[in-house]
Design an enzyme around this catalytic site. Structure first.
Site, PDB file in Angstrom:
ATOM      1  N   ARG A 188       0.616  -0.726   0.317  1.00 35.13           N
ATOM      2  CA  ARG A 188      -0.003   0.269   0.440  1.00 35.13           C
ATOM      3  C   ARG A 188       0.735   1.046  -0.206  1.00 35.13           C
ATOM      4  O   ARG A 188       0.368   2.649   0.409  1.00 35.13           O
ATOM      5  CB  ARG A 188      -0.763   0.109   1.138  1.00 35.13           C
ATOM      6  CG  ARG A 188      -1.719  -1.561   1.501  1.00 35.13           C
ATOM      7  CD  ARG A 188      -2.869  -0.904   0.406  1.00 35.13           C
ATOM      8  NE  ARG A 188      -4.159  -1.860   0.282  1.00 35.13           N
ATOM      9  CZ  ARG A 188      -4.114  -3.201  -0.254  1.00 35.13           C
ATOM     10  NH1 ARG A 188      -3.404  -3.948  -0.728  1.00 35.13           N
ATOM     11  NH2 ARG A 188      -5.357  -3.695   0.390  1.00 35.13           N
ATOM     12  N   SER A 211     -10.944  -1.292   2.724  1.00 32.07           N
ATOM     13  CA  SER A 211      -9.910  -1.311   4.140  1.00 32.07           C
ATOM     14  C   SER A 211     -10.256   0.609   4.613  1.00 32.07           C
ATOM     15  O   SER A 211      -9.263   1.037   3.549  1.00 32.07           O
ATOM     16  CB  SER A 211      -8.869  -1.639   3.189  1.00 32.07           C
ATOM     17  OG  SER A 211      -9.191  -3.072   3.411  1.00 32.07           O
ATOM     18  N   GLU A 244      -5.330   3.772   6.155  1.00 33.51           N
ATOM     19  CA  GLU A 244      -5.271   3.261   4.566  1.00 33.51           C
ATOM     20  C   GLU A 244      -5.620   4.433   3.816  1.00 33.51           C
ATOM     21  O   GLU A 244      -5.119   5.178   2.648  1.00 33.51           O
ATOM     22  CB  GLU A 244      -5.798   1.977   3.972  1.00 33.51           C
ATOM     23  CG  GLU A 244      -4.932   1.335   2.655  1.00 33.51           C
ATOM     24  CD  GLU A 244      -5.388   0.650   2.255  1.00 33.51           C
ATOM     25  OE1 GLU A 244      -6.386  -0.188   2.686  1.00 33.51           O
ATOM     26  OE2 GLU A 244      -5.913   0.478   0.985  1.00 33.51           O
TER      27      GLU A 244
HETATM   28  N1  EPU Z   1     -10.923 -11.557  10.010  1.00 37.09           N
HETATM   29  C1  EPU Z   1     -11.413 -11.201  10.920  1.00 37.09           C
HETATM   30  N2  EPU Z   1     -12.545 -10.902  10.813  1.00 37.09           N
HETATM   31  C2  EPU Z   1     -13.163  -9.632   9.959  1.00 37.09           C
HETATM   32  C3  EPU Z   1     -12.062  -9.783   8.726  1.00 37.09           C
HETATM   33  C4  EPU Z   1     -11.153 -10.186   8.627  1.00 37.09           C
HETATM   34  O1  EPU Z   1     -10.811 -12.404  11.637  1.00 37.09           O
HETATM   35  O2  EPU Z   1     -13.543  -9.219  10.536  1.00 37.09           O
HETATM   36  C5  EPU Z   1      -9.694 -12.659   9.019  1.00 37.09           C
HETATM   37  C6  EPU Z   1     -10.261 -13.650   8.510  1.00 37.09           C
HETATM   38  O3  EPU Z   1     -10.508 -14.660   8.961  1.00 37.09           O
HETATM   39  C7  EPU Z   1      -8.826 -13.981   7.630  1.00 37.09           C
HETATM   40  C8  EPU Z   1      -8.207 -12.400   7.701  1.00 37.09           C
HETATM   41  O4  EPU Z   1      -8.444 -11.447   8.154  1.00 37.09           O
HETATM   42  O5  EPU Z   1      -7.760 -15.235   7.983  1.00 37.09           O
HETATM   43  C9  EPU Z   1      -7.639 -12.470   6.352  1.00 37.09           C
HETATM   44  O6  EPU Z   1      -8.852 -11.331   6.270  1.00 37.09           O
HETATM   45  P1  EPU Z   1      -9.125 -11.445   4.694  1.00 37.09           P
HETATM   46  O7  EPU Z   1      -8.650 -12.131   2.862  1.00 37.09           O
HETATM   47  O8  EPU Z   1     -10.415 -10.942   4.563  1.00 37.09           O
HETATM   48  O9  EPU Z   1      -7.953  -9.874   3.591  1.00 37.09           O
HETATM   49  P2  EPU Z   1      -7.875  -8.805   4.829  1.00 37.09           P
HETATM   50  O10 EPU Z   1      -6.316  -8.940   4.854  1.00 37.09           O
HETATM   51  O11 EPU Z   1      -9.423  -8.609   5.892  1.00 37.09           O
HETATM   52  C10 EPU Z   1      -6.962  -7.401   2.503  1.00 37.09           C
HETATM   53  C11 EPU Z   1      -7.471  -5.908   1.807  1.00 37.09           C
HETATM   54  C12 EPU Z   1      -8.086  -5.833   1.471  1.00 37.09           C
HETATM   55  C13 EPU Z   1      -8.364  -7.692  -0.092  1.00 37.09           C
HETATM   56  C14 EPU Z   1      -8.131  -8.787   1.031  1.00 37.09           C
HETATM   57  C15 EPU Z   1      -8.053  -9.716   0.036  1.00 37.09           C
HETATM   58  C16 EPU Z   1      -5.974  -4.636   3.026  1.00 37.09           C
HETATM   59  C17 EPU Z   1      -5.842  -3.231   4.001  1.00 37.09           C
HETATM   60  N3  EPU Z   1      -7.360  -5.118   3.364  1.00 37.09           N
HETATM   61  O12 EPU Z   1      -8.384  -7.764   3.415  1.00 37.09           O
HETATM   62  O13 EPU Z   1      -8.161  -4.993   0.440  1.00 37.09           O
HETATM   63  O14 EPU Z   1      -9.686  -7.123  -0.271  1.00 37.09           O
HETATM   64  O15 EPU Z   1      -6.721  -8.585   1.788  1.00 37.09           O
HETATM   65  O16 EPU Z   1      -7.365  -9.778  -0.340  1.00 37.09           O
HETATM   66  O17 EPU Z   1      -4.375  -5.023   3.330  1.00 37.09           O
HETATM   67  C18 EPU Z   1      -8.847  -2.942   0.167  1.00 37.09           C
HETATM   68  O18 EPU Z   1      -7.543  -2.823  -0.123  1.00 37.09           O
HETATM   69  O19 EPU Z   1      -9.976  -1.708   0.372  1.00 37.09           O
HETATM   70  C19 EPU Z   1      -9.137  -4.149   0.390  1.00 37.09           C
HETATM   71  C20 EPU Z   1     -10.533  -4.725   0.911  1.00 37.09           C
END
Ligand code: EPU
Length: 346
Positions: A166, A243, A339
């Site tokens: 990012r 995010s 972010e």
């Molecule tokens: N998780 C939770 N609770 C939640 C959300 C997530 O426990 O409410 C846990 C999930 O179970 C999983 C882990 O966190 O084990 C990762 O969750 P997820 O795959 O949804 O990804 P993220 O790390 O929450 C990042 C990006 C997203 C992108 C997803 C998929 C960032 C800040 N966000 O989210 O980006 O879509 O990975 O690659 O890096 C964006 O930038 O607007 C965005 C949505």
């Protein structure tokens, strides 16, 4: 060029915050931007200048007392190609997801996992948008900009852009707010090599009965779109900026401390000494998932997304942001960093 005065920004930020700008200038070519800048620098007292993209990463706290610039440069041009790859220049005003579809339609691959991310191509190059293990910067060969200070042109090589999670040079103090991205040059492959290593993707394919061997770029795009839609609110229905926070990068020692209480804490290895912990998980452990504060709320299916419940002001969203930051800091000693770019003052 379109030049609007005292214009509402409600349609220009996906949070749907109803603030106004003194002036909104939309330009469709490099020369239009340069002639605007020429006039601007000859004005007696130049007003503050802010360049926005699709508004999917912005939180306005107040009316903007100056000029907002918005790119409508939309040309797409193949600069060179060979059997293996293509070098394609894309106008900063093209909607990023339209370009992902356009690339797939033309047999240019690499961006499939970035399907459905809102915003424009120019902003994608600034923010280094990422999803499902892929970042835009991985495919960006160079970026062409105009200096907002003197209208001069510059082409930044991939190395000069210093991409990381990012992050790009345009977020550093040395370049922040000083350049308008006009074109982004993508290097894309002519052979489809799906990246499926990010948790859950292989499982999603299995569930819908698509074998990896039969996977096409179009199918992968539709799986990504379905996955995003199942977790993330549609900004056209519920105001949000994806995010709200970055996933914090912490030392292995911090992870180990958390693991003593939460052995199943999810994390991604960054390097031998650091891991990235999902902010959504941290927020959920603090009990904030799905909670409402005033006109703002933490999304009930993905805790790192803050939403406008209707009629929220920038202050409402910021108050929720601070409450969430405080809760995570108190419980885990980790300071979440937004972010989203926060503009203006309360
Ligand atoms: N998780 C939770 N609770 C939640 C959300 C997530 O426990 O409410 C846990 C999930 O179970 C999983 C882990 O966190 O084990 C990762 O969750 P997820 O795959 O949804 O990804 P993220 O790390 O929450 C990042 C990006 C997203 C992108 C997803 C998929 C960032 C800040 N966000 O989210 O980006 O879509 O990975 O690659 O890096 C964006 O930038 O607007 C965005 C949505």
């Amino acid at each position: 060029m379109t030049d609007l005065e005292n214009c509402s920004l409600r349609e220009y930020n996906t949070f749907g915050i109803d603030v106004r700008t003194r002036q909104l200038v939309m330009y469709s070519s490099v020369s239009e931007l340069q002639s605007f800048l020429d006039q601007y620098h000859h004005s007696a007292v130049p007003a503050p200048l802010l360049h926005i993209g699709g508004g999917s990463n912005l939180l306005f706290l107040s009316d903007f007392p100056g000029i907002i610039l918005f790119s409508q440069i939309k040309d797409i041009e193949v600069l060179s190609e060979d059997e293996d790859s293509v070098l394609v220049s894309v106008g900063a005003g093209v909607t990023h997801d339209d370009f992902v579809q356009y690339a797939i339609d033309n047999g240019w691959y690499g961006l499939e996992n970035l399907s459905l991310i809102p915003g424009q191509v120019g902003a994608a190059a600034v923010q280094n948008i990422g999803a499902y293990g892929i970042e835009a910067g991985d495919f960006i060969d160079s970026v062409h900009t105009i200096s907002l200070l003197d209208g001069s042109e510059k082409t930044w090589s991939h190395d000069e852009l210093t991409y990381s999670y990012r992050h790009s040079i345009f977020k550093d103090d040395s370049a922040r707010g000083l350049y308008a991205v006009c074109h982004v040059c993508y290097q894309l492959s002519k052979s489809f090599t799906p990246y499926l290593e990010y948790g859950g993707l292989k499982e999603s394919l299995r569930q819908i009965g698509i074998s990896e061997k039969k996977l096409t770029a179009d199918k992968l795009r539709s799986v990504i779109i379905r996955t995003r839609r199942s977790k993330l609110p549609d900004p056209k229905v519920t105001g949000n900026a994806g995010s709200f926070f970055m996933n914090p990068v912490v030392g292995n020692d911090t992870l180990q401390k958390i693991q003593t209480r939460y052995p199943d804490v999810p994390y991604f290895v960054v390097d031998t000494a650091h891991v990235k912990i999902p902010a959504g998980w941290l927020i959920e452990q603090c009990g904030w998932k799905g909670k409402t504060l005033g006109h703002a709320a933490v999304h009930d299916r993905q805790a790192l997304v803050l939403v406008n419940k209707g009629g929220a002001t920038g202050r409402d969203i910021l108050t929720l942001c601070q409450a969430v930051q405080n809760a995570v800091f108190t419980k885990f000693g980790i300071r979440l960093i937004p972010e989203v770019n926060i503009i203006g003052r309360i």
